[in-house]
Scaffold this motif. Structure first.
Motif, mmCIF file in Angstrom:
data_model
loop_
_atom_site.group_PDB
_atom_site.id
_atom_site.type_symbol
_atom_site.label_atom_id
_atom_site.label_comp_id
_atom_site.label_asym_id
_atom_site.label_seq_id
_atom_site.Cartn_x
_atom_site.Cartn_y
_atom_site.Cartn_z
ATOM 1 N N LEU A 175 14.180 18.600 64.901
ATOM 2 C CA LEU A 175 14.422 18.152 63.850
ATOM 3 C C LEU A 175 13.023 18.224 63.104
ATOM 4 C CD1 LEU A 175 17.025 17.381 62.045
ATOM 5 C CD2 LEU A 175 16.534 15.337 62.711
ATOM 6 N N GLU A 213 25.478 22.315 65.271
ATOM 7 C CA GLU A 213 26.292 21.345 64.347
ATOM 8 C C GLU A 213 26.022 20.174 63.718
ATOM 9 O OE1 GLU A 213 28.382 23.266 61.840
ATOM 10 O OE2 GLU A 213 28.118 25.225 63.665
ATOM 11 N N LEU A 214 25.811 19.639 62.881
ATOM 12 C CA LEU A 214 25.593 18.067 63.153
ATOM 13 C C LEU A 214 25.648 17.442 61.678
ATOM 14 C CD1 LEU A 214 23.091 16.465 63.291
ATOM 15 C CD2 LEU A 214 21.511 17.455 61.409
ATOM 16 N N THR A 215 25.781 16.369 61.471
ATOM 17 C CA THR A 215 26.741 15.121 60.654
ATOM 18 C C THR A 215 25.209 14.527 60.556
ATOM 19 O OG1 THR A 215 28.744 15.326 61.419
ATOM 20 C CG2 THR A 215 28.170 14.001 60.002
ATOM 21 N N PHE A 250 19.912 23.912 62.007
ATOM 22 C CA PHE A 250 20.750 22.786 61.774
ATOM 23 C C PHE A 250 21.970 23.576 60.764
ATOM 24 C CE2 PHE A 250 17.094 20.953 63.306
ATOM 25 C CZ PHE A 250 17.975 20.409 64.325
ATOM 26 N N THR A 310 24.996 21.637 58.568
ATOM 27 C CA THR A 310 25.081 20.144 58.260
ATOM 28 C C THR A 310 25.675 20.123 58.019
ATOM 29 O OG1 THR A 310 22.149 20.536 58.841
ATOM 30 C CG2 THR A 310 24.008 18.125 57.598
ATOM 31 N N LEU A 345 23.444 10.710 62.640
ATOM 32 C CA LEU A 345 22.136 10.859 61.874
ATOM 33 C C LEU A 345 21.685 10.165 60.126
ATOM 34 C CD1 LEU A 345 19.183 12.462 61.709
ATOM 35 C CD2 LEU A 345 20.410 14.171 60.526
#
Length: 514
Positions: free
Chosen positions: A302, A363-365, A387, A389, A411
């Motif tokens: 990141l 996968e990311l929120t 990522f 998102t 995050l």
């Protein structure tokens, strides 16, 4: 060691605690009348500041570090911060440590009084500090954890006994933690302080309507009253960026914070613009206890997935600097060796994700309380690094509970402006109970490095390198993603004189309004 000091930091946080209920309003009785522009006593007119109203006018229960700006209008602390952020005398004219660094003695100025007329002596200071460190709901108590006893040894002498050597105390007591509240006021009706502050600052609050306006008048009994030229002061909520210039032109405000996007318009409208360096830095708070950041390689990826320079150009319109650490250049804690530590490198980020078992990305929120702008730009950058998102927008009023109390988000976009001492900033960002460390993890060597910061005298030649070493270790071992510095951009009418360019708290000594 008298008047030991290092550059501290203010803090901007919309945090825990007892903010006033939405829509509530309180009007204070005016002691001596409302503020009047051009009054002969000070001759400096009334300043109308479009900025922010405090979450509470009681520093013990104020839930945002940003409140320090407004609270500094009505309260004085034992020390204050000079233009560069170093602790200098305020209510206390001097201080000294014992040989072990476990006892610090403050000497008060004689003849001090609160705005309610009661004496501000050593006994009052003791009672005020004890309230801050022992009240079960106090939000400043964690900052006073090393204080085991406060003693009034004379009318103007206050001794703080510490559980361990801590040379950060003078800096710490320059902010909300050291603001002295009238014992007469909190002994009579402590709850009223949320809307009716009783301190010993440069101004006295005379009327207040929540979310609308605070009206103040000059306090003639303020210890440094000769430096305050303004007769009146009005504080308003942060103006809408799209209307702030028009509001300044109309006279609704004569000073207001503006975003970088409005600088050109403000100058074209004939307004004066000051860009004042500050301690504020944009940051992504990462919960290292939640997937996918429970894998160190994903957290490291990141860091390389963010194009900080592009963010400064787009989000700040070029106002600010790329930063990969919590302290800006020029601050004693800034580690030059950590500059450009995480250059934008999406290929490296993808490689780290592959090493973590995510060759096709992860996968990311991204949780945010910002409706537009920064989240979308970050989303696009992160996509290039693997990522995938999804943006989740939460109300700002609920962000603290969701992110920092429940620790439910991986995050979050935020801003950090440090604390009144460097060690305090480390505790908030990287401590095991640090508010902006939702994962509640920190390596033992970093904890030891932070402890060494507190145990090193501020006037020691070793202090800068000790502090910078802790900074370098923190940014290499903790997941926080620092993005860019955020200067304080203030536009003012031509009738308002130049504002002091203090890096931490905005001050108003010498300011006049025509």
């Amino acid at each position: 060691m008298k008047n030991s000091a290092a550059m501290p930091a203010l803090a901007r946080r919309s945090l825990l605690g007892v903010g006033l209920g939405a829509g509530a309003a309180a009007v204070l009785s005016a002691c001596g009348g409302a503020s009047t522009a051009g009054s002969s006593a000070a001759g400096g007119g009334t300043l109308k500041w479009g900025w922010a109203l405090p979450t509470s006018w009681d520093p013990v229960f104020s839930s945002a570090g940003w409140d320090v700006h407004g609270l500094s209008l009505v309260y004085s602390a034992l020390t204050r911060l000079d233009a560069g952020g170093a602790a200098v005398p305020a209510l206390a004219s001097a201080w000294s440590y014992d040989a072990k660094g476990t006892e610090v003695t403050f000497t008060l100025r004689p003849g001090l009084t609160f705005s309610d007329g009661s004496p501000l002596d050593a006994t009052a200071v003791k009672k005020s500090l004890d309230r801050g460190r022992t009240d079960p709901r106090s939000l400043v108590a964690p900052q006073l954890a090393h204080v085991v006893e406060v003693t009034a040894t004379g009318a103007t002498t206050v001794v703080l006994k510490l559980s361990q050597a801590d040379y950060q105390i003078p800096n710490l007591l320059a902010g909300k933690t050291g603001m002295i509240v009238s014992p007469k006021a909190f002994g009579t009706n402590a709850a009223a302080l949320a809307t009716q502050p009783v301190g010993a600052g440069p101004f006295v609050l005379t009327s207040y309507t929540q979310n609308e306006r605070a009206v103040l008048r000059r306090n003639p009994s303020y210890w440094d009253a000769a430096a305050i030229k303004l007769q009146g002061f009005e504080v308003y909520p942060l103006p809408d960026p799209s209307t702030v210039v028009a509001s300044l032109q109309s006279g609704q405000y004569n000073v207001a914070q503006i975003p970088g996007s409005q600088v050109a318009a403000a100058k074209a409208a004939g307004l004066q613009v000051q860009v004042i360096p500050s301690m504020v830095v944009a940051v992504l708070d990462v919960n290292a206890a939640k997937a996918p950041f429970d894998d160190p390689d994903v957290a490291l990826a990141l860091q390389y997935a963010v194009d900080r320079q592009a963010l400064v150009k787009t989000q700040q319109f070029g106002y600010g600097e790329v930063s990969s650490q919590p302290f800006p250049p020029g601050y004693v804690g800034h580690d030059p060796a950590s500059d450009n530590l995480y250059r934008y490198d999406p290929a490296k980020a993808k490689s780290l994700l592959a090493r973590a078992g995510h060759p096709d990305g992860v996968e990311l929120t991204l949780t945010t309380s910002v409706a537009a702008g920064l989240p979308e730009q970050l989303q696009a950058q992160l996509k290039e690094a693997g990522f995938h998102t999804r943006i989740s927008v939460i109300p700002q009023a609920q962000a603290t509970q969701i992110v920092y109390v429940q620790h439910s988000q991986a995050l979050f976009t935020d801003q950090f402006a440090g604390r009144d001492s460097a060690a305090q900033a480390f505790q908030v960002l990287f401590g095991l109970q640090g508010l902006m460390n939702p994962g509640r993890k920190a390596p033992a060597d970093l904890q030891a490095a932070v402890a060494k910061v507190s145990a090193t005298p501020l006037d020691s030649p070793d202090y800068p390198k000790v502090l910078q070493a802790a900074t370098g270790l923190a940014v290499r071992t903790m997941p926080n993603v620092f993005l860019y510095t955020v200067p304080r951009i203030l536009a003012r009418s031509r009738g308002v004189s130049a504002l002091p360019a203090d890096v931490v708290v905005q001050r108003f000594e010498g300011v006049t309004v025509a």
